[in-house]
Design an enzyme around this catalytic site. Sequence first.
Site, PDB file in Angstrom:
ATOM      1  N   GLY A  10      11.104  -1.011  -5.437  1.00  0.00           N
ATOM      2  CA  GLY A  10      10.960  -1.999  -6.512  1.00  0.00           C
ATOM      3  C   GLY A  10      11.862  -1.609  -7.666  1.00  0.00           C
ATOM      4  O   GLY A  10      11.923  -0.440  -8.044  1.00  0.00           O
ATOM      5  N   ARG A  71      13.518  -2.491   0.304  1.00  0.00           N
ATOM      6  CA  ARG A  71      12.522  -1.588   0.906  1.00  0.00           C
ATOM      7  C   ARG A  71      12.911  -1.518   2.382  1.00  0.00           C
ATOM      8  O   ARG A  71      12.587  -2.425   3.144  1.00  0.00           O
ATOM      9  CB  ARG A  71      11.113  -2.152   0.721  1.00  0.00           C
ATOM     10  CG  ARG A  71      10.711  -2.311  -0.761  1.00  0.00           C
ATOM     11  CD  ARG A  71       9.235  -2.595  -0.877  1.00  0.00           C
ATOM     12  NE  ARG A  71       8.835  -3.056  -2.196  1.00  0.00           N
ATOM     13  CZ  ARG A  71       8.551  -2.261  -3.229  1.00  0.00           C
ATOM     14  NH1 ARG A  71       8.642  -0.961  -3.107  1.00  0.00           N
ATOM     15  NH2 ARG A  71       8.153  -2.780  -4.373  1.00  0.00           N
ATOM     16  N   ASP A 102       8.021   6.357  -5.033  1.00  0.00           N
ATOM     17  CA  ASP A 102       7.534   7.284  -4.000  1.00  0.00           C
ATOM     18  C   ASP A 102       8.045   6.960  -2.594  1.00  0.00           C
ATOM     19  O   ASP A 102       8.380   7.864  -1.834  1.00  0.00           O
ATOM     20  CB  ASP A 102       6.004   7.419  -4.032  1.00  0.00           C
ATOM     21  CG  ASP A 102       5.294   6.136  -3.677  1.00  0.00           C
ATOM     22  OD1 ASP A 102       5.891   5.053  -3.854  1.00  0.00           O
ATOM     23  OD2 ASP A 102       4.139   6.207  -3.212  1.00  0.00           O
ATOM     24  N   THR A 124      10.097   3.804 -11.408  1.00  0.00           N
ATOM     25  CA  THR A 124       9.082   2.836 -10.991  1.00  0.00           C
ATOM     26  C   THR A 124       8.261   2.465 -12.216  1.00  0.00           C
ATOM     27  O   THR A 124       7.913   3.343 -13.013  1.00  0.00           O
ATOM     28  CB  THR A 124       8.136   3.384  -9.898  1.00  0.00           C
ATOM     29  OG1 THR A 124       6.951   2.565  -9.846  1.00  0.00           O
ATOM     30  CG2 THR A 124       7.695   4.815 -10.137  1.00  0.00           C
ATOM     31  N   ASP A 126       5.288   1.662 -12.165  1.00  0.00           N
ATOM     32  CA  ASP A 126       3.891   2.061 -11.951  1.00  0.00           C
ATOM     33  C   ASP A 126       3.543   3.427 -12.552  1.00  0.00           C
ATOM     34  O   ASP A 126       2.379   3.712 -12.804  1.00  0.00           O
ATOM     35  CB  ASP A 126       3.571   2.100 -10.452  1.00  0.00           C
ATOM     36  CG  ASP A 126       3.648   0.732  -9.809  1.00  0.00           C
ATOM     37  OD1 ASP A 126       3.668  -0.268 -10.544  1.00  0.00           O
ATOM     38  OD2 ASP A 126       3.689   0.666  -8.568  1.00  0.00           O
ATOM     39  N   ASP A 128       3.387   6.216 -10.995  1.00  0.00           N
ATOM     40  CA  ASP A 128       2.384   6.777 -10.086  1.00  0.00           C
ATOM     41  C   ASP A 128       2.840   8.078  -9.423  1.00  0.00           C
ATOM     42  O   ASP A 128       2.248   8.495  -8.425  1.00  0.00           O
ATOM     43  CB  ASP A 128       2.030   5.728  -9.009  1.00  0.00           C
ATOM     44  CG  ASP A 128       3.251   5.248  -8.244  1.00  0.00           C
ATOM     45  OD1 ASP A 128       4.392   5.586  -8.644  1.00  0.00           O
ATOM     46  OD2 ASP A 128       3.086   4.533  -7.246  1.00  0.00           O
ATOM     47  N   ARG A 170      -0.592  -1.140  -8.632  1.00  0.00           N
ATOM     48  CA  ARG A 170      -1.122  -0.811  -7.303  1.00  0.00           C
ATOM     49  C   ARG A 170      -2.261   0.194  -7.357  1.00  0.00           C
ATOM     50  O   ARG A 170      -3.353  -0.152  -7.724  1.00  0.00           O
ATOM     51  CB  ARG A 170       0.008  -0.312  -6.403  1.00  0.00           C
ATOM     52  CG  ARG A 170       0.581  -1.422  -5.568  1.00  0.00           C
ATOM     53  CD  ARG A 170       1.368  -0.889  -4.431  1.00  0.00           C
ATOM     54  NE  ARG A 170       2.667  -0.449  -4.879  1.00  0.00           N
ATOM     55  CZ  ARG A 170       3.765  -0.475  -4.155  1.00  0.00           C
ATOM     56  NH1 ARG A 170       3.712  -0.915  -2.935  1.00  0.00           N
ATOM     57  NH2 ARG A 170       4.900  -0.054  -4.617  1.00  0.00           N
TER      58      ARG A 170
HETATM   59  O1  F6P Z   1       6.162  -0.401  -7.231  1.00  0.00           O
HETATM   60  C1  F6P Z   1       6.190  -1.311  -8.279  1.00  0.00           C
HETATM   61  C2  F6P Z   1       5.447  -2.547  -7.963  1.00  0.00           C
HETATM   62  O2  F6P Z   1       5.818  -3.361  -9.015  1.00  0.00           O
HETATM   63  C3  F6P Z   1       3.935  -2.540  -7.811  1.00  0.00           C
HETATM   64  O3  F6P Z   1       3.202  -2.418  -8.978  1.00  0.00           O
HETATM   65  C4  F6P Z   1       3.706  -3.839  -7.100  1.00  0.00           C
HETATM   66  O4  F6P Z   1       2.486  -3.882  -6.442  1.00  0.00           O
HETATM   67  C5  F6P Z   1       4.838  -3.843  -6.160  1.00  0.00           C
HETATM   68  O5  F6P Z   1       5.895  -3.132  -6.760  1.00  0.00           O
HETATM   69  C6  F6P Z   1       5.331  -5.190  -5.728  1.00  0.00           C
HETATM   70  O6  F6P Z   1       6.461  -4.998  -4.935  1.00  0.00           O
HETATM   71  P1  F6P Z   1       7.281  -6.101  -4.153  1.00  0.00           P
HETATM   72  O7  F6P Z   1       8.561  -6.268  -4.887  1.00  0.00           O
HETATM   73  O8  F6P Z   1       7.512  -5.499  -2.832  1.00  0.00           O
HETATM   74  O9  F6P Z   1       6.485  -7.355  -4.127  1.00  0.00           O
END
Ligand code: F6P
Length: 318
Positions: A10, A71, A102, A124, A126, A128, A170
Amino acid sequence: MRIGVLTSGGDAPGMNAALRAVVRVAIYEGHDVVGIRNGFSGIFEKDFVAMGLSSVADIIHKGGTILGTSRSKEMRTDEGIARAREILKEEGVEHLIVIGGDGSMKGALALSDAGQSVITLPATIDNDLGYQEASIGFYTAVETILEAVGRIRDTSSALRRANIIEVMGRHCGDLALYAGIAGGAESVIIPEVPFDFDGVKNKILAGKKRGKRHHIILLTEEQIPAYGLAKDLEEATGVETRVTILGYTQRGGIPTGKDRINASRLGAEAVFLCGEEKRSLALGLSEGKIKSFDLREALAVEKTFDRALYDTLDKISI
Ligand code: F6P
């Protein structure tokens, strides 16, 4: 020496600032830098681009990532890892700098186990990652949430409502907790603390009794359904309750000064660590300083929850 750099997972505001620092410091140090487009996927697609000084001009203030991200599914297989390592070798990438969260660190570790030299930078929203204290993008996302909280509080006060604002994170409540304390939220609902419906309800009832005209509840995504909670709270308190899901607005935007500074320091340090030796490192901010950690050990560090900060919020918002 040839350094490869990619952004992965992300996106987070400040990734561009980190990339800029990597490229500029690498050139300053006399290295050759190659950008890999669209995260690890760019390795398999052999989407490599030479990065000159001006390739990173005018990006320090931009959200997203000029390299693109993804991803990558291939990175979750042994064949994929072996292939990626092979391609990086063919391309002469001695050190690979990975800017991401991560999942990206796990991909980098697998590559490291396959013999690739890697250095990761935490990016990130998050926050986390347990081994460090402020990942690139986190504080920008907190500011984005705060702006929304301010706007929503205006309308909440006008109509004497309660507002649930769902934020990202998350499995980590840092976005809700930090924005909650800075935004004066009445309650935060985060994965680290068991959900207490009565606690949230009683805060609204106490506020209502005192004539309070707004009630802000920050809810971390994937905890409880926001609209169901709004309905239940409205029934239990008699206070109209609305929902706003901030979603991807939190991922974009202009990185704050703090994120740009951290990203620049992290990017520069990553290049300084590129030498003769094979590296398997994660860089991060710890006690206000940029430190390097063994990548495997960094990934194994569990995120600790700042209970004291949560309790402070709970007391301030009485
Ligand atoms: O890792 C960051 C994040 O924004 C999370 O908080 C969220 O759940 C996720 O990515 C959403 O990712 P995607 O872009 O795969 O929908």
